[in-house]
Enzyme design. Structure first.
Site, PDB file in Angstrom:
ATOM      1  N   GLY A  12       0.836  -1.214   0.000  1.00  0.00           N
ATOM      2  CA  GLY A  12       0.000   0.000   0.000  1.00  0.00           C
ATOM      3  C   GLY A  12       0.858   1.247   0.000  1.00  0.00           C
ATOM      4  O   GLY A  12       0.550   2.226   0.683  1.00  0.00           O
ATOM      5  N   GLY A  15      -0.622   4.886  -0.573  1.00  0.00           N
ATOM      6  CA  GLY A  15      -1.711   5.384   0.263  1.00  0.00           C
ATOM      7  C   GLY A  15      -1.241   6.601   1.057  1.00  0.00           C
ATOM      8  O   GLY A  15      -0.142   7.133   0.813  1.00  0.00           O
ATOM      9  N   GLN A  16      -2.054   7.001   2.040  1.00  0.00           N
ATOM     10  CA  GLN A  16      -1.753   8.248   2.751  1.00  0.00           C
ATOM     11  C   GLN A  16      -0.404   8.189   3.476  1.00  0.00           C
ATOM     12  O   GLN A  16       0.427   9.069   3.327  1.00  0.00           O
ATOM     13  CB  GLN A  16      -2.867   8.596   3.743  1.00  0.00           C
ATOM     14  N   TYR A 143     -13.906  -1.453  10.344  1.00  0.00           N
ATOM     15  CA  TYR A 143     -12.488  -1.070  10.374  1.00  0.00           C
ATOM     16  C   TYR A 143     -11.909  -1.309  11.777  1.00  0.00           C
ATOM     17  O   TYR A 143     -10.837  -1.912  11.931  1.00  0.00           O
ATOM     18  CB  TYR A 143     -12.380   0.406   9.982  1.00  0.00           C
ATOM     19  N   LYS A 147      -9.011  -3.838  13.092  1.00  0.00           N
ATOM     20  CA  LYS A 147      -7.796  -3.361  13.763  1.00  0.00           C
ATOM     21  C   LYS A 147      -7.571  -4.083  15.099  1.00  0.00           C
ATOM     22  O   LYS A 147      -6.446  -4.410  15.446  1.00  0.00           O
ATOM     23  CB  LYS A 147      -7.842  -1.833  13.945  1.00  0.00           C
ATOM     24  N   ILE A 173      -4.255  11.171  10.705  1.00  0.00           N
ATOM     25  CA  ILE A 173      -2.958  11.671  10.233  1.00  0.00           C
ATOM     26  C   ILE A 173      -3.198  12.802   9.229  1.00  0.00           C
ATOM     27  O   ILE A 173      -3.989  12.646   8.298  1.00  0.00           O
ATOM     28  CB  ILE A 173      -2.139  10.550   9.553  1.00  0.00           C
TER      29      ILE A 173
HETATM   30  C1  AKB Z   1      -9.763   6.949   9.859  1.00  0.00           C
HETATM   31  O1  AKB Z   1     -10.311   8.042  10.053  1.00  0.00           O
HETATM   32  O2  AKB Z   1     -10.368   5.933   9.500  1.00  0.00           O
HETATM   33  C2  AKB Z   1      -8.286   6.838  10.118  1.00  0.00           C
HETATM   34  C3  AKB Z   1      -7.988   6.325  11.477  1.00  0.00           C
HETATM   35  C4  AKB Z   1      -8.183   7.188  12.653  1.00  0.00           C
HETATM   36  O3  AKB Z   1      -7.553   5.221  11.625  1.00  0.00           O
HETATM   37  N1  AKB Z   1      -7.654   8.095   9.892  1.00  0.00           N
END
Ligand code: AKB
Length: 319
Positions: A12, A15-16, A143, A147, A173
């Site tokens: 990746g 990506g950012q 998400y 994680k 970020i």
């Molecule tokens: C998001 O907003 O999904 C990410 C994070 C805080 O993991 N920047």
């Protein structure tokens, strides 16, 4: 540790975080030692690159063997807002992809894996102020679920097979290089583009939605610091809380207006508000400070000043 990593593979890499971490790693460890990878060929060729989908374990293994890779920085993932739009895909990329990375790392006896976590591991039952390292982790987003699972999976590979997996729970970020991509904290990047180009912004979070954030130079510094820390110093591995700045959209606007008094903002919260409401406002990162010496350089004022300066001069040049 610096210099004796051998070859580093970044997944990746466009990506950012990858867009800035890959060049930083090349500066530190040599261009030829950092293999960028992604699903599409990059528009600009800045060093070794491989087409790689992390869900293809055969190809991942081939790339690792071909380049004699010793460290994987695994950044390929869907973020929170994209994950809510497509939870199946988020699980597939974030978990099946990570599983492949860990399997290859175990089988090929790699030196180290970096797998970012996020403040999204926390949920509405977690204390929201100065959220501790060890606390309730019941996220409400796919998400966040991936994680938490990723942290546990990394720790499992560490305890069971000795794979040196490390990770940081990143806040939002803020970068002036890569455009925002599917996160809940994206407003804090978009706002700078809109302020500079249009003088106004419609924010998708409420004015008072305080969230933990970090400027990219601090993020890069933290990743390199954790990567280079001797394993014997670490008691934690995959789940370091890491904090820099906490602010709300309203506080960010006040700071931007110090430079651009005419800047206009309106607030139209969308589905991302519920995600933001389930996340911490501020983070206790004392464990990262103790175990690997973490300390941020940028506060809100310094971050805003630098963002407007760097982004402003770049956007003006492309006009
Ligand atoms: C998001 O907003 O999904 C990410 C994070 C805080 O993991 N920047």
């Amino acid at each position: 540790m610096s210099g004796d990593f051998g070859k580093i593979l970044v997944t990746g890499s466009y990506g950012q975080i990858g867009s800035e971490l890959t060049p930083r790693l090349r500066e530190l460890y040599g261009k030829e030692n950092v293999i960028a990878s992604g699903r599409k060929v990059p528009s600009v060729d800045r060093g070794p690159f491989e087409i790689l989908d992390v869900n293809n374990i055969k190809r991942l293994d081939e790339v690792v063997v071909e380049h004699d890779v010793e460290v994987i920085i695994h950044l390929a993932a869907l973020l929170s807002a994209s994950g809510e739009k497509n939870p199946n895909l988020a699980w597939h990329v974030n978990i099946d992809g990570l599983y492949n990375v860990l399997e290859v790392a175990k089988n090929r006896k790699l030196k180290r894996v970096f797998n970012p976590s996020s403040i999204a591991v926390f949920g509405p039952e977690t204390p929201r102020d100065k959220t501790p390292q060890e606390t309730v982790m019941k996220p409400r987003t796919m998400y966040g679920v991936t994680k938490v699972t990723g942290e546990l999976l990394g720790d499992y590979y560490n305890h069971k097979w000795g794979v040196d997996v490390r990770g940081i729970r990143f806040p939002g970020i803020i970068s002036n290089v890569a455009p925002p991509g599917g996160g809940t904290t994206d407003y804090a990047v978009e706002i700078f583009y809109e302020a500079i180009q249009n003088g106004q912004y419609t924010c998708f979070l409420r004015a008072d939605s305080t969230l933990p954030m970090m400027y990219m130079p601090d993020c890069l510094k933290g990743v390199v610091q954790l990567l280079e820390t001797d394993l014997s110093r670490l008691k934690h591995h995959t789940d370091f809380n890491m904090s820099a700045i906490s602010f709300s959209p309203a506080e960010l606007v006040v700071e931007i207006r110090r430079h651009m008094p005419e800047f206009k903002v309106e607030y139209k919260p969308d589905f991302r508000q519920a995600i933001a409401d389930s996340w911490p406002k501020s983070i206790d990162d004392s464990i990262a400070r103790k175990e690997w010496g973490w300390k941020p350089d940028y506060d809100l004022k310094a971050m805003v000043g630098d963002m407007l300066k760097v982004l402003g001069s770049r956007l003006r040049k492309t006009e």
